[in-house]
Design an enzyme around this catalytic site. Sequence first.
Site, mmCIF file in Angstrom:
data_model
loop_
_atom_site.group_PDB
_atom_site.id
_atom_site.type_symbol
_atom_site.label_atom_id
_atom_site.label_comp_id
_atom_site.label_asym_id
_atom_site.label_seq_id
_atom_site.Cartn_x
_atom_site.Cartn_y
_atom_site.Cartn_z
ATOM 1 C CG ASP A 30 -2.075 0.974 1.056
ATOM 2 O OD1 ASP A 30 -3.224 0.518 0.902
ATOM 3 O OD2 ASP A 30 -1.821 2.204 1.057
ATOM 4 C CG ASN A 86 -12.186 -0.313 3.660
ATOM 5 O OD1 ASN A 86 -12.520 -0.708 4.775
ATOM 6 N ND2 ASN A 86 -11.025 0.263 3.443
ATOM 7 C CG HIS A 99 -8.450 -3.138 -2.598
ATOM 8 N ND1 HIS A 99 -9.384 -2.400 -3.304
ATOM 9 C CD2 HIS A 99 -8.194 -2.434 -1.465
ATOM 10 C CE1 HIS A 99 -9.666 -1.303 -2.637
ATOM 11 N NE2 HIS A 99 -8.967 -1.303 -1.509
HETATM 12 P P1 5GP Z 1 -9.611 1.457 -0.054
HETATM 13 O O1 5GP Z 1 -9.650 2.811 0.615
HETATM 14 O O2 5GP Z 1 -10.276 1.499 -1.407
HETATM 15 O O3 5GP Z 1 -10.076 0.313 0.782
HETATM 16 O O4 5GP Z 1 -8.080 1.150 -0.300
HETATM 17 C C1 5GP Z 1 -7.346 1.706 -1.332
HETATM 18 C C2 5GP Z 1 -5.902 1.676 -0.919
HETATM 19 O O5 5GP Z 1 -5.103 1.899 -2.063
HETATM 20 C C3 5GP Z 1 -5.534 2.756 0.091
HETATM 21 O O6 5GP Z 1 -5.061 2.145 1.291
HETATM 22 C C4 5GP Z 1 -4.451 3.564 -0.601
HETATM 23 O O7 5GP Z 1 -3.425 3.959 0.264
HETATM 24 C C5 5GP Z 1 -3.968 2.613 -1.686
HETATM 25 N N1 5GP Z 1 -3.490 3.264 -2.876
HETATM 26 C C6 5GP Z 1 -4.061 4.328 -3.526
HETATM 27 N N2 5GP Z 1 -3.339 4.634 -4.616
HETATM 28 C C7 5GP Z 1 -2.316 3.761 -4.673
HETATM 29 C C8 5GP Z 1 -1.226 3.591 -5.579
HETATM 30 O O8 5GP Z 1 -1.067 4.292 -6.583
HETATM 31 N N3 5GP Z 1 -0.349 2.577 -5.319
HETATM 32 C C9 5GP Z 1 -0.485 1.768 -4.225
HETATM 33 N N4 5GP Z 1 0.427 0.808 -4.063
HETATM 34 N N5 5GP Z 1 -1.505 1.897 -3.346
HETATM 35 C C10 5GP Z 1 -2.403 2.888 -3.571
#
Ligand code: 5GP
Length: 115
Positions: A30, A86, A99
Site C-alpha cells: 500500500d 472496505n 482488494h
Molecule cells: P480502499 O480505501 O479502497 O479500501 O483502499 C485503497 C488503498 O489503495 C488505500 O489504502 C491507498 O493507500 C492505496 N493506494 C491508492 N493509490 C495507490 C497507488 O497508486 N499505489 C499503491 N500501491 N496503493 C495505492
Amino acid sequence: MTETLFTRIINGEIPSEFIYKDDLCVCIRDISPSAPTHVLIIPRKPIPRLADAVAEDREILGHLMLKAGEIARQLGVGDAFRLVINNGADAGQTVFHLHLHLLAGKTFSESTLGM
Ligand code: 5GP
C-alpha cells in the site's frame, strides 16, 4: 469502461513492485501504509466492490483468501495479521476495484476493527 487504478498497475501502466502475482491476482504494498506491513491483494478481474461479486467469482474470492495466508507467511507475519475489505464509499472504499488489505506488525485493539 475506464480502467481502474489497480488495473493500470496490474497492466504495468503505473510502475509498481509486485510482491506476488499469478493468473488471478497480484499483491503490492500500500502506498500509504496503516501498519508496518500493509499490502493489497487484488484480483485481476476488476470487480468494483465485494458486494458486486457473483457466483462465478467464487474461485477468485477463495483464491484471494488462500493467497492472503501464503503471502502473510512469505512476509513473516503468518501468525498475526488482519484482513480488511472496505465495501462502498461510506465504508472507506476509495478504489473501486476489489482488494484485500493485509495488515500486520502492530497490535490491533480488541475493541475496534479500524485499520
Ligand atoms: P480502499 O480505501 O479502497 O479500501 O483502499 C485503497 C488503498 O489503495 C488505500 O489504502 C491507498 O493507500 C492505496 N493506494 C491508492 N493509490 C495507490 C497507488 O497508486 N499505489 C499503491 N500501491 N496503493 C495505492
